[in-house]
Enzyme design. Structure first.
Site, PDB file in Angstrom:
ATOM      1  N   GLU A   1       0.787  -1.041  -0.317  1.00 19.56           N
ATOM      2  CA  GLU A   1      -0.042   0.367  -0.534  1.00 19.56           C
ATOM      3  C   GLU A   1       1.042   0.881   0.263  1.00 19.56           C
ATOM      4  O   GLU A   1       1.625   1.081   1.156  1.00 19.56           O
ATOM      5  CB  GLU A   1      -0.777  -0.057   1.347  1.00 19.56           C
ATOM      6  CG  GLU A   1      -1.985  -0.901   1.311  1.00 19.56           C
ATOM      7  CD  GLU A   1      -2.618  -1.334   0.204  1.00 19.56           C
ATOM      8  OE1 GLU A   1      -3.505   0.185  -0.190  1.00 19.56           O
ATOM      9  OE2 GLU A   1      -3.924  -2.000   0.012  1.00 19.56           O
TER      10      GLU A   1
ATOM     11  N   CYS B   1      -2.854   9.132   3.109  1.00 17.22           N
ATOM     12  CA  CYS B   1      -2.768   9.086   2.020  1.00 17.22           C
ATOM     13  C   CYS B   1      -3.242   8.635   1.151  1.00 17.22           C
ATOM     14  O   CYS B   1      -3.348   9.403  -0.896  1.00 17.22           O
ATOM     15  CB  CYS B   1      -1.722   7.394   1.854  1.00 17.22           C
ATOM     16  SG  CYS B   1      -3.438   6.399   2.756  1.00 17.22           S
TER      17      CYS B   1
HETATM   18  P1  NAD Z   1       8.185   5.039   4.551  1.00 13.12           P
HETATM   19  O1  NAD Z   1       8.305   4.421   3.105  1.00 13.12           O
HETATM   20  O2  NAD Z   1       9.713   6.806   5.152  1.00 13.12           O
HETATM   21  O3  NAD Z   1       8.524   3.984   5.859  1.00 13.12           O
HETATM   22  C1  NAD Z   1       7.083   3.155   5.912  1.00 13.12           C
HETATM   23  C2  NAD Z   1       7.881   2.350   7.234  1.00 13.12           C
HETATM   24  O4  NAD Z   1       9.158   1.489   6.560  1.00 13.12           O
HETATM   25  C3  NAD Z   1       8.740   2.678   8.176  1.00 13.12           C
HETATM   26  O5  NAD Z   1       8.097   1.765   9.405  1.00 13.12           O
HETATM   27  C4  NAD Z   1       9.702   2.384   7.441  1.00 13.12           C
HETATM   28  O6  NAD Z   1      10.770   1.514   8.928  1.00 13.12           O
HETATM   29  C5  NAD Z   1       9.851   1.152   6.769  1.00 13.12           C
HETATM   30  N1  NAD Z   1      11.120   1.083   6.246  1.00 13.12           N
HETATM   31  C6  NAD Z   1      12.215   2.449   5.838  1.00 13.12           C
HETATM   32  N2  NAD Z   1      12.456   1.650   4.627  1.00 13.12           N
HETATM   33  C7  NAD Z   1      12.921  -0.101   4.519  1.00 13.12           C
HETATM   34  C8  NAD Z   1      13.267  -0.694   3.745  1.00 13.12           C
HETATM   35  N3  NAD Z   1      14.221  -0.036   2.860  1.00 13.12           N
HETATM   36  N4  NAD Z   1      12.469  -2.042   3.485  1.00 13.12           N
HETATM   37  C9  NAD Z   1      11.570  -1.914   4.712  1.00 13.12           C
HETATM   38  N5  NAD Z   1      11.468  -1.187   4.887  1.00 13.12           N
HETATM   39  C10 NAD Z   1      11.163  -0.308   5.557  1.00 13.12           C
HETATM   40  O7  NAD Z   1       6.439   5.687   4.416  1.00 13.12           O
HETATM   41  P2  NAD Z   1       6.500   7.031   5.697  1.00 13.12           P
HETATM   42  O8  NAD Z   1       7.100   8.146   4.928  1.00 13.12           O
HETATM   43  O9  NAD Z   1       5.863   6.001   6.981  1.00 13.12           O
HETATM   44  O10 NAD Z   1       5.336   7.316   4.870  1.00 13.12           O
HETATM   45  C11 NAD Z   1       4.392   7.976   3.800  1.00 13.12           C
HETATM   46  C12 NAD Z   1       3.941   7.569   2.950  1.00 13.12           C
HETATM   47  O11 NAD Z   1       2.587   6.149   3.121  1.00 13.12           O
HETATM   48  C13 NAD Z   1       3.550   8.091   1.801  1.00 13.12           C
HETATM   49  O12 NAD Z   1       3.857   8.366   0.582  1.00 13.12           O
HETATM   50  C14 NAD Z   1       1.861   7.587   2.370  1.00 13.12           C
HETATM   51  O13 NAD Z   1       1.293   8.401   1.218  1.00 13.12           O
HETATM   52  C15 NAD Z   1       2.045   6.167   2.458  1.00 13.12           C
HETATM   53  N6  NAD Z   1       0.955   5.361   2.647  1.00 13.12           N
HETATM   54  C16 NAD Z   1       0.131   4.842   1.826  1.00 13.12           C
HETATM   55  C17 NAD Z   1      -0.834   4.046   2.598  1.00 13.12           C
HETATM   56  C18 NAD Z   1      -1.869   3.496   1.770  1.00 13.12           C
HETATM   57  O14 NAD Z   1      -3.082   2.323   2.401  1.00 13.12           O
HETATM   58  N7  NAD Z   1      -1.355   3.673   0.279  1.00 13.12           N
HETATM   59  C19 NAD Z   1      -1.126   4.598   4.230  1.00 13.12           C
HETATM   60  C20 NAD Z   1      -0.614   5.832   4.746  1.00 13.12           C
HETATM   61  C21 NAD Z   1       0.961   6.106   4.177  1.00 13.12           C
END
Ligand code: NAD
Length: 473
Positions: free
Chosen positions: A244, A278
């Protein structure tokens, strides 16, 4: 200041600390107020091993028993709602009442999601053979959550994964680990050891999890760029994936709407949670006949909205959650200012070291500009004029993302015809941000793949098993 440091991970039913810690910052003042454990590789191994050991017994229980425990989990959240809400506001920044909505919403969600059941198909039942398909759990699920809705988005994963009979290792974002650690602590009383593990740590922990050979499925919510890394890492062991990811959702406002009724809803659909949603409206397309009326009403609401510390009673929107996001938004705002596009701004925000961004509406910037094409994920909203419906649908669909969209139009038939042409997983007509536990939520294009919620979401945590029985031998 007294820095709180008694937050523990949950591994095999026990509270566990770690040799090192990560800082947890209050975004309302930019200061560290707590420390959280920084999970080691050995501790992750232990969590995965315990989840694997707990899996056979958990999967063998009747689904009704697992559903009852999920309901109990919801009650545990409800019973600790005040404590969780206060912690939420400190680590996240969201105002208290809105934080409480997420905690109570997550408790309700656990109850509602526990009612879902996988299908069971009898494909043939004849004298010669019986063919049936049932759905079985996958094993150990790794749930990776973002910081913008730290509790509810974790529950979206935990509830269906556990209901289906899997065991879970949850990893919250390092920006908002505390509510998830607290959740793990509360639920130690509900689930058998190993069924729900909660680990947390710095940026190295996510990649360790996605590459871990003991994990069968990754359910990930986060940015598109991280989603790509997760997919690459999962490829070596062919882990099942639900991704997601980001969105740059559009709303189309048709000329027949009642502006006084609709504009406050559009405002909330764009700026709720300081626009860190999001599925927020991040590109607002308004018909030229009503453009000025929408813009002026939006700007008036922005001027009347207090942005500040979420613990103050009259605060309506809090800070941006973390420094990385804050700096991204300041850079985006500079690019808007350099482009010369007019902006309208809300009230002044505190300048105390907290990550506050003034609510900003960008008045008709060019379609190709950064502020229109990028996901802002913060309170900077571009609004653009359109005159032709085919043209606006084309502009909406030209995005690389395909998460959700909204159509504001009194004529429901016309709105539905527009909705059918939008390349997104969800479309709202004359409403916004409405999601239900029984209805699939899924992104298209670079917003990811797989489904959360509804029976389709439950089946993301299961595999079909077809059984062919010859009866006439
Ligand atoms: P992010 O991708 O920076 O981090 C998300 C999660 O992934 C965190 O727990 C982080 O620690 C982890 N992570 C970071 N690098 C990783 C790696 N290499 N491998 C595995 N895990 C890793 O995102 P964010 O800044 O926390 O969230 C914001 C983003 O999330 C926005 O783009 C938003 O649109 C999206 N989002 C999407 C939905 C949806 O349902 N589609 C819902 C909420 C947020």
């Amino acid at each position: 200041m007294n820095i709180e440091s008694d937050f523990l991970m949950t591994i095999n039913g026990h509270g566990v600390t770690a040799p090192s810690r990560i800082d947890v910052v209050n975004p309302a003042d930019g200061k560290t107020f707590a420390l959280a454990p920084n999970c080691t590789k050995e501790q992750l191994d232990e969590a995965v091993l315990s989840a694997r050991a707990a899996f056979p017994d958990w999967a063998a229980r009747p689904i009704a028993e697992r559903a009852d425990m999920l309901k109990q989990a919801g009650e545990a959240l409800r019973a600790h709602a005040t404590e969780l809400t206060q912690l939420f506001t400190r680590e996240h920044g969201r105002p208290i009442e809105a934080a409480r909505l997420e905690v109570l919403g997550a408790a309700d969600w656990l109850g509602a999601a526990s009612e879902l059941r996988p299908p069971f198909h009898i494909v043939e039942n004849s004298a010669s053979q019986r063919v049936e398909t049932r759905y079985v759990p996958l094993g150990v699920v790794c749930a990776i959550a973002p910081w913008n809705f730290p509790i509810v988005l974790a529950i979206w994963k935990i509830a269906p994964a556990l209901l289906a009979g899997n065991t879970v290792v949850l990893k919250p974002s390092p920006f908002t680990p505390l509510c998830s650690l607290k959740l793990g602590e509360l639920l130690r009383e509900v689930f058998p050891p190993g069924v729900l593990n909660v680990v947390c740590g710095d940026d190295s922990l996510g990649p360790m999890m996605t590459a871990h050979p003991g994990i069968d499925k990754i359910s990930f919510t986060g940015s598109t760029s991280t989603g790509r890394k997760v997919m690459e890492s999962a490829a070596s062991s062919l882990k099942r994936l639900t991704l997601e990811l980001g969105g740059n959702d559009a709303a189309i406002v048709m000329p027949d709407v009642d502006l006084d009724a609709v504009v406050p809803q559009i405002f909330m659909g764009s700026f709720y949670n300081s626009a860190q949603v999001c599925i927020a409206t991040k590109r607002l397309y308004v018909h030229e006949d009503i453009y000025d009326g929408v813009r002026d009403r939006l700007a008036a609401i922005a001027r009347a909205t207090k942005v500040g510390d979420g613990t103050e009673a009259d605060t309506m929107l809090g800070p941006v959650q973390n420094k990385r996001q804050y700096e991204r938004l300041l850079s985006l705002l500079r690019s808007v200012q350099e482009s010369g596009a007019p902006i309208l701004q809300g009230t002044e925000v505190p300048s105390n070291g907290g990550y506050f961004v003034r609510l900003t509406i960008v008045d008709n910037p060019p379609e190709e500009s950064r502020v229109v094409q990028e996901e802002a994920f913060g309170p900077i909203l571009p609004m653009m004029k359109f005159s032709d419906v085919d043209d606006v649908i084309d502009r909406v669909n030209r995005s690389e993302y395909g998460l959700a969209a909204a159509v504001w139009c009194k004529d429901i038939q016309r709105a539905t015809a527009i909705a059918h042409r939008l390349e997104t997983g969800t479309v709202w007509i004359n409403q916004n941000l409405n999601l239900r536990p029984d209805t699939p939520f899924a992104g298209r294009k670079q917003s990811g793949f797989g489904v959360e919620n509804g029976v389709d979401g439950l089946l993301e945590f299961m595999a079909p098993q077809s059984i062919y029985s010859a009866l006439a031998t």
